[in-house]
Design a protein around this motif. Structure first.
Motif, PDB file in Angstrom:
ATOM      1  N   ARG A 217     -29.391   8.355 -24.946  1.00  0.00           N
ATOM      2  CA  ARG A 217     -28.161   9.151 -25.039  1.00  0.00           C
ATOM      3  C   ARG A 217     -26.968   8.273 -25.423  1.00  0.00           C
ATOM      4  N   GLU A 218     -26.908   7.066 -24.830  1.00  0.00           N
ATOM      5  CA  GLU A 218     -25.798   6.151 -25.111  1.00  0.00           C
ATOM      6  C   GLU A 218     -25.765   5.739 -26.581  1.00  0.00           C
ATOM      7  N   LYS A 219     -26.933   5.656 -27.193  1.00  0.00           N
ATOM      8  CA  LYS A 219     -27.006   5.262 -28.606  1.00  0.00           C
ATOM      9  C   LYS A 219     -26.739   6.448 -29.538  1.00  0.00           C
ATOM     10  N   GLY A 220     -26.468   7.601 -28.926  1.00  0.00           N
ATOM     11  CA  GLY A 220     -26.146   8.780 -29.731  1.00  0.00           C
ATOM     12  C   GLY A 220     -27.338   9.447 -30.368  1.00  0.00           C
ATOM     13  N   ILE A 221     -28.539   9.131 -29.866  1.00  0.00           N
ATOM     14  CA  ILE A 221     -29.748   9.759 -30.393  1.00  0.00           C
ATOM     15  C   ILE A 221     -30.029  11.017 -29.573  1.00  0.00           C
ATOM     16  N   SER A 222     -30.083  12.139 -30.244  1.00  0.00           N
ATOM     17  CA  SER A 222     -30.337  13.387 -29.518  1.00  0.00           C
ATOM     18  C   SER A 222     -31.792  13.435 -29.067  1.00  0.00           C
ATOM     19  N   LEU A 223     -32.006  14.074 -27.926  1.00  0.00           N
ATOM     20  CA  LEU A 223     -33.361  14.199 -27.406  1.00  0.00           C
ATOM     21  C   LEU A 223     -34.097  15.269 -28.233  1.00  0.00           C
ATOM     22  N   ASP A 224     -35.034  14.838 -29.022  1.00  0.00           N
ATOM     23  CA  ASP A 224     -35.784  15.784 -29.839  1.00  0.00           C
ATOM     24  C   ASP A 224     -37.131  16.088 -29.191  1.00  0.00           C
ATOM     25  N   ARG A 225     -37.953  16.820 -29.903  1.00  0.00           N
ATOM     26  CA  ARG A 225     -39.248  17.236 -29.355  1.00  0.00           C
ATOM     27  C   ARG A 225     -40.118  16.035 -28.988  1.00  0.00           C
ATOM     28  N   GLN A 226     -40.090  14.995 -29.823  1.00  0.00           N
ATOM     29  CA  GLN A 226     -40.909  13.806 -29.574  1.00  0.00           C
ATOM     30  C   GLN A 226     -40.575  13.183 -28.220  1.00  0.00           C
ATOM     31  N   ILE A 227     -39.284  13.011 -27.945  1.00  0.00           N
ATOM     32  CA  ILE A 227     -38.875  12.382 -26.691  1.00  0.00           C
ATOM     33  C   ILE A 227     -39.140  13.312 -25.506  1.00  0.00           C
ATOM     34  N   TYR A 228     -38.817  14.590 -25.667  1.00  0.00           N
ATOM     35  CA  TYR A 228     -39.097  15.546 -24.588  1.00  0.00           C
ATOM     36  C   TYR A 228     -40.585  15.546 -24.232  1.00  0.00           C
ATOM     37  N   ASN A 229     -41.435  15.521 -25.245  1.00  0.00           N
ATOM     38  CA  ASN A 229     -42.883  15.508 -24.989  1.00  0.00           C
ATOM     39  C   ASN A 229     -43.304  14.267 -24.209  1.00  0.00           C
ATOM     40  N   SER A 230     -42.703  13.126 -24.554  1.00  0.00           N
ATOM     41  CA  SER A 230     -43.029  11.881 -23.851  1.00  0.00           C
ATOM     42  C   SER A 230     -42.599  11.942 -22.389  1.00  0.00           C
ATOM     43  N   ILE A 231     -41.412  12.519 -22.139  1.00  0.00           N
ATOM     44  CA  ILE A 231     -40.907  12.625 -20.764  1.00  0.00           C
ATOM     45  C   ILE A 231     -41.773  13.587 -19.951  1.00  0.00           C
ATOM     46  N   ILE A 232     -42.104  14.737 -20.540  1.00  0.00           N
ATOM     47  CA  ILE A 232     -42.951  15.711 -19.851  1.00  0.00           C
ATOM     48  C   ILE A 232     -44.307  15.095 -19.505  1.00  0.00           C
ATOM     49  N   ASP A 233     -44.876  14.379 -20.466  1.00  0.00           N
ATOM     50  CA  ASP A 233     -46.187  13.769 -20.243  1.00  0.00           C
ATOM     51  C   ASP A 233     -46.117  12.689 -19.164  1.00  0.00           C
ATOM     52  N   THR A 234     -44.997  11.958 -19.134  1.00  0.00           N
ATOM     53  CA  THR A 234     -44.819  10.911 -18.119  1.00  0.00           C
ATOM     54  C   THR A 234     -44.758  11.523 -16.725  1.00  0.00           C
ATOM     55  N   TYR A 238     -47.877  11.274 -13.508  1.00  0.00           N
ATOM     56  CA  TYR A 238     -47.629  10.746 -12.163  1.00  0.00           C
ATOM     57  C   TYR A 238     -47.435  11.859 -11.133  1.00  0.00           C
ATOM     58  N   GLY A 239     -47.912  13.066 -11.463  1.00  0.00           N
ATOM     59  CA  GLY A 239     -47.955  14.148 -10.494  1.00  0.00           C
ATOM     60  C   GLY A 239     -46.637  14.828 -10.215  1.00  0.00           C
ATOM     61  N   GLU A 240     -45.602  14.494 -10.984  1.00  0.00           N
ATOM     62  CA  GLU A 240     -44.292  15.118 -10.783  1.00  0.00           C
ATOM     63  C   GLU A 240     -44.208  16.381 -11.630  1.00  0.00           C
ATOM     64  N   LEU A 241     -45.046  17.375 -11.272  1.00  0.00           N
ATOM     65  CA  LEU A 241     -45.175  18.570 -12.117  1.00  0.00           C
ATOM     66  C   LEU A 241     -43.932  19.450 -12.082  1.00  0.00           C
ATOM     67  N   GLY A 242     -43.241  19.475 -10.923  1.00  0.00           N
ATOM     68  CA  GLY A 242     -42.000  20.245 -10.841  1.00  0.00           C
ATOM     69  C   GLY A 242     -40.971  19.729 -11.817  1.00  0.00           C
ATOM     70  N   GLU A 243     -40.831  18.381 -11.876  1.00  0.00           N
ATOM     71  CA  GLU A 243     -39.885  17.772 -12.813  1.00  0.00           C
ATOM     72  C   GLU A 243     -40.309  18.016 -14.258  1.00  0.00           C
ATOM     73  N   ALA A 244     -41.628  17.969 -14.502  1.00  0.00           N
ATOM     74  CA  ALA A 244     -42.128  18.218 -15.862  1.00  0.00           C
ATOM     75  C   ALA A 244     -41.757  19.624 -16.326  1.00  0.00           C
ATOM     76  N   LEU A 245     -41.889  20.596 -15.439  1.00  0.00           N
ATOM     77  CA  LEU A 245     -41.540  21.974 -15.789  1.00  0.00           C
ATOM     78  C   LEU A 245     -40.037  22.156 -15.965  1.00  0.00           C
ATOM     79  N   GLU A 246     -39.238  21.401 -15.184  1.00  0.00           N
ATOM     80  CA  GLU A 246     -37.781  21.465 -15.348  1.00  0.00           C
ATOM     81  C   GLU A 246     -37.371  20.949 -16.717  1.00  0.00           C
ATOM     82  N   VAL A 247     -37.974  19.827 -17.121  1.00  0.00           N
ATOM     83  CA  VAL A 247     -37.690  19.270 -18.448  1.00  0.00           C
ATOM     84  C   VAL A 247     -38.137  20.255 -19.527  1.00  0.00           C
ATOM     85  N   PHE A 248     -39.254  20.913 -19.303  1.00  0.00           N
ATOM     86  CA  PHE A 248     -39.777  21.913 -20.237  1.00  0.00           C
ATOM     87  C   PHE A 248     -38.773  23.056 -20.420  1.00  0.00           C
TER      88      PHE A 248
END
Length: 487
Positions: A217-234, A238-248
């Motif tokens: 975000r600081e570098k001004g790069i918008s969060l696109d599908r590629q990054i969102y997918n990486s965060i959801i998968d992360t 690690y079993g943080e399914l609630g957080e994964a669904l929130e990001v979704f």
């Protein structure tokens, strides 16, 4: 892909005295959405020019019919000619995309010998083909040759390397590529950041992976599908399914449409966590969005539902898919159910492939991999081997993913010596083992209670440049604890 053969044409050529010396039948073809036809009348006896040969080769490549394209190359060379540079490009791309890397390399070398100067796009296509098959040594030599010829790496080259290094668990190589990109002034894209997030995830640093989002975000790069997918998968891993669904949900709020990768991650990790109700809900939502179900996801669902004996739920989902018009995937789904249910109908891999073809579905490298994995998960080693043989018969070269599946099949069946022999074959054939190869082999020895072999494999993995992931570290600790109790 189905073709309708409508008529037969004649390809002929003459000698210097204008006498016809050769005539062979070649097909005129069309597809339901018409693409191309030879632009001369059937049985006209007109000679097929080099220009027409090249055009037809390119058209065949566009529709993925590389076999007929290669036949026309042979005919062209028999007349003393070679494809033009555009045709070479199409051929190399097409061969690389179906795993026929060695043939692509031969054409590339021939192209160079004839004095053509390939563009960076072709270098990248061949590099991607080498790495997809796991031929790291050959890829490194190819990069050296690129440097010698003065061909500079571009954004795509670096991203191909990153994709492989992250998947193979080669931490140091990944950072080397990232640093080289920074040094050469190449902007780190969302693809690169997505790969770095995945790298943190696979090495147990998931909180650091999430922290990287702020840097993005600081570098001004918008969060696109590629990054969102990486965060959801992360989060999912690690079993943080609630957080994964929130990001979704946040992803959808920002008008970023989830793709098949997004749905795959959510369904896979909910299956692994045992929340099949949510997994099936997501699976239904995905189909409602008009997305084609991934056979790997079907396999995950069948596996978990089959373990619980919920064949009625499997049947219901199968019928829903047919109602949505997913005939091809429905056929695959039904066959995988037979394999997992061990009903006996498709216990033979050859029957499975024949059934797919009768449904008008041509198996791809990915489909072969899914099928091999289905047999492997059941411990059907002979059938897993047969799938690989059938794949080779279709002209698709073996890659590291398929060989890892075979190691897993032998491991599940308790045949650790055969699993080790596959690993030796990988090294001898010039294919580079990745982190999955080593962790799968470690698992095979743990199943066989050969715990003393596990530290040896772990050390070999480190010496080869693969960074052990969390799973490998856990298996090492398990083996060391057992060995310690024994002494």
């Amino acid at each position: 892909m189905k073709f309708t053969w409508e008529c037969t044409m004649r390809l002929s050529w003459t000698d210097n005295n204008n006498n016809r010396v050769k005539q062979v039948a070649i097909p005129e073809f069309n597809k339901k959405n018409a693409i191309c036809k030879y632009p001369f009348e059937s049985n006209s006896g007109e000679e097929l020019s080099t220009e027409l040969h090249n055009k037809t080769i390119q058209e065949y490549c566009k529709i993925g019919d590389v076999d007929n394209a290669m036949k026309l190359v042979a005919q062209l060379e028999a007349m003393g000619f070679h494809p033009n540079s555009i045709s070479y490009g199409f051929l190399i791309d097409s061969l690389g995309s179906v795993g026929r890397t060695l043939e692509a390399d031969v054409l590339f070398q021939e192209m160079m010998y004839l004095g053509f100067k390939p563009r960076i796009r072709l270098f990248n296509a061949l590099l991607k083909g080498f790495l997809k098959k796991g031929l790291l040594g050959l890829a490194v030599k190819f990069l050296v040759e690129m440097d010698r010829m003065g061909v500079c790496k571009n954004q795509e080259t670096y991203e191909i390397l990153l994709d492989y290094y992250v998947s193979a668990g080669r931490l140091e190589d990944t950072w080397m590529v990232v640093n080289e990109m920074k040094t050469n002034g190449i902007r780190l894209s969302s693809f690169v950041y997505g790969k770095v997030i995945r790298l943190y995830r696979d090495n147990g640093m998931w909180k650091k992976a999430i922290g990287l989002v702020e840097e993005i975000r600081e570098k001004g790069i918008s969060l696109d599908r590629q990054i969102y997918n990486s965060i959801i998968d992360t989060f999912g891993k690690y079993g943080e399914l609630g957080e994964a669904l929130e990001v979704f949900e946040k992803m959808k709020q920002e008008s970023i449409v989830p793709d098949i990768t997004t749905w795959n991650s959510l369904i896979r990790w909910h299956c692994k966590a045992g929340d099949l109700t949510k997994a099936l809900q997501l699976f239904t939502e995905m189909q409602e969005q008009g997305l084609y179900p991934d056979p790997k996801i079907l396999m995950s669902l069948i596996s978990r539902l089959g373990e619980l004996g919920k064949w009625d739920v499997i049947k219901k989902n199968f019928e829903n898919m047919k109602c949505r018009g997913r005939q091809e995937v429905g056929a695959i789904y039904a066959m995988l159910v037979d394999i997992y249910g061990q009903y006996g109908r498709f216990q033979d891999a050859e029957d499975f492939i024949s059934a797919l073809k009768s449904e008008g579905f041509l198996p791809s490298a990915s489909m072969f991999c899914v099928l091999a994995n289905a047999y492997a998960q059941q411990g059907f080693c002979e059938q897993t081997v047969k799938v690989l043989q059938l794949m080779e018969a279709e002209g698709i070269e073996l890659n590291i993913i398929m060989l890892n599946v075979l190691i897993n099949a032998f491991g599940i069946a308790g045949r650790h010596e055969e699993a080790l022999s596959i690993y030796q074959h990988i090294k001898e054939s010039g294919i580079s083992p990745d982190v999955v190869t080593y962790s799968t082999l470690m698992k095979a020895f743990i199943r066989a209670k050969k715990f003393d072999k596990v530290p040896e494999i772990y050390k070999e993995m480190e010496s080869y440049g693969c960074t052990p992931d969390r799973k490998a570290r856990q298996m090492l600790q398990t083996a060391l604890m057992v060995l310690e109790r024994r002494h």
